[in-house]
Motif scaffolding. Structure first.
Motif, PDB file in Angstrom:
ATOM      1  N   LEU A 146     -19.722  53.765  61.483  1.00 52.72           N
ATOM      2  CA  LEU A 146     -21.078  52.995  61.185  1.00 52.72           C
ATOM      3  C   LEU A 146     -22.057  53.674  60.574  1.00 52.72           C
ATOM      4  O   LEU A 146     -22.356  53.542  59.347  1.00 52.72           O
ATOM      5  N   PHE A 172     -21.763  56.969  59.135  1.00 49.75           N
ATOM      6  CA  PHE A 172     -21.546  57.519  57.990  1.00 49.75           C
ATOM      7  C   PHE A 172     -21.458  56.337  56.963  1.00 49.75           C
ATOM      8  O   PHE A 172     -21.801  56.868  55.739  1.00 49.75           O
ATOM      9  N   VAL A 173     -20.859  55.355  57.166  1.00 52.93           N
ATOM     10  CA  VAL A 173     -20.718  54.280  56.136  1.00 52.93           C
ATOM     11  C   VAL A 173     -22.261  53.507  55.558  1.00 52.93           C
ATOM     12  O   VAL A 173     -22.396  53.710  54.400  1.00 52.93           O
ATOM     13  N   VAL A 232     -24.919  57.785  55.918  1.00 56.22           N
ATOM     14  CA  VAL A 232     -24.718  59.177  55.347  1.00 56.22           C
ATOM     15  C   VAL A 232     -24.235  58.765  53.749  1.00 56.22           C
ATOM     16  O   VAL A 232     -24.779  59.542  52.713  1.00 56.22           O
ATOM     17  N   VAL A 233     -23.086  57.936  53.540  1.00 52.46           N
ATOM     18  CA  VAL A 233     -22.777  57.792  52.252  1.00 52.46           C
ATOM     19  C   VAL A 233     -23.182  56.369  51.602  1.00 52.46           C
ATOM     20  O   VAL A 233     -23.535  56.544  50.446  1.00 52.46           O
ATOM     21  N   VAL A 245     -22.841  52.908  51.869  1.00 54.75           N
ATOM     22  CA  VAL A 245     -21.897  51.797  51.199  1.00 54.75           C
ATOM     23  C   VAL A 245     -22.200  50.381  51.064  1.00 54.75           C
ATOM     24  O   VAL A 245     -22.816  49.779  52.115  1.00 54.75           O
ATOM     25  N   HIS A 246     -22.458  49.979  49.810  1.00 55.42           N
ATOM     26  CA  HIS A 246     -22.937  48.496  49.925  1.00 55.42           C
ATOM     27  C   HIS A 246     -21.980  47.568  50.237  1.00 55.42           C
ATOM     28  O   HIS A 246     -20.803  47.677  49.977  1.00 55.42           O
ATOM     29  N   PRO A 247     -22.534  46.529  51.014  1.00 51.81           N
ATOM     30  CA  PRO A 247     -23.819  45.988  51.425  1.00 51.81           C
ATOM     31  C   PRO A 247     -23.937  46.660  52.822  1.00 51.81           C
ATOM     32  O   PRO A 247     -25.121  45.962  53.349  1.00 51.81           O
ATOM     33  N   LEU A 248     -23.342  47.214  53.350  1.00 53.88           N
ATOM     34  CA  LEU A 248     -23.560  47.896  54.641  1.00 53.88           C
ATOM     35  C   LEU A 248     -25.140  48.522  54.885  1.00 53.88           C
ATOM     36  O   LEU A 248     -25.422  48.735  55.797  1.00 53.88           O
TER      37      LEU A 248
END
Lengths: 206, 206
Positions: free
Chosen positions: A166, A168-169, A172-173, A175-178
């Motif tokens: 969680l 990381f996404v 860190v990275v 990621v839409h929409p998270l």
């Protein structure tokens, strides 16, 4: 580690490599990693603020990742958090744990520390060891043990996989929409997963 | 990117920097990343096997992480996998998806590719973009759309968080006992989570 002669530092009027210098570098590094984040912090910037030769920072601590691992501190006290999560009048453990993790990561300093550890763990052994320790010794295994389910080691590692993933996404990275999702929305989505890992039937067919 | 003059390569009897050289480097790099893993692969080793000057590899591709992103390929065909996961006679989608992911990661070449992407994404923007694409465009969002639940974007990102986290904790950092756990055991433990993210009630209290 040697403390070095400090002559090159002295020659430019900087702080000598004597007593207190290592501690001064650690203090500056801890603050910069928390405020600027891991990618935004440099050995040179730390040396500058600490008033030492940049080579001295490398001499004391090695690489930036080694320095990070040496100075990083948990941004909370585990026992206090466990007591809050597990208070007798506090049901919905998964929901509370999700709320604690997501709330912690919304604090910029705490987020910089946690994402810094995960970034570093992707490529450096000392930081990877720190992640293993967080999961198996310091945080998640003690929590799983206090909850009291079967096979706490596996439960702690599975909890770690969701919490690390969680972070990381989302942070860190990105990621839409998270990355932008509302905290309460995510708490509701993730709480059943944390509950499953803490107390659910792990070894059976779903 | 420029192709360079290649004179330094020619002067030592290596392959000149002309047509086919870039492709030769890519082919060697793809194989070495898959066989040796991301940490075990070096620009120098790739140059050596490709018969070119090491500087030429950097000249064409920049850093090792940039080279990795340029050459990496998915170790499976997404549409074929979706068809298998979603076959009408295939219930237990979470279980099938968990089995596919965990099985894929037990293949050393596929594992090297996936962990290489995740390692690189922790510090490099092009690799982070690749992780975002895998989740939002190429793999998990198309899967979530085919499953047909509400809010497929959020479901895809949540699935991604669990799959990336599992890969990170099991194969990048190696947390006991997740690193050594039997695949069937983990499929059973994780399947309900993947089912929850694919089809469960995300926005409600558990």
């Amino acid at each position: 580690m040697s403390t070095g002669s400090g002559s090159s530092a002295r020659s430019r009027g900087r702080r000598p490599a004597g007593s207190g210098t290592r501690e001064a570098i650690e203090k500056v590094a801890r603050r910069q990693f928390a405020e600027l984040g891991y990618p935004g912090t440099t050995m040179r910037g730390i040396a500058q603020e600490a008033g030492v030769d940049p080579r001295l920072v490398g001499h004391f601590f090695g690489s930036k990742q080694q320095l990070f691992v040496a100075v990083v501190e948990l941004p909370f006290d585990p026992e206090t958090v466990f007591d809050q999560l597990l208070a007798p009048d506090a049901p919905d453990l998964g929901r509370r744990l999700a709320g604690f993790v997501l709330g912690l990561l919304e604090d910029p300093r705490a987020r910089n520390i946690v994402t810094g550890v995960i970034r570093a763990a992707a490529s450096e052994k000392p930081a990877a060891e720190m992640v293993r320790e967080m999961i198996t010794t310091r945080l998640l295994l003690p929590l799983a043990r206090r909850v009291g389910g079967t096979d706490p080691e596996l439960r702690a590692a599975l909890l770690g996989s969701q919490i690390v993933g969680l972070t990381f996404v989302r942070h860190v990275v990105g990621v839409h929409p998270l990355a932008e999702a509302d905290r309460d929305r995510l708490v509701a989505a993730i709480a059943p997963v944390l509950d499953h890992y803490l107390t659910g039937p792990l070894g059976e067919a779903p």
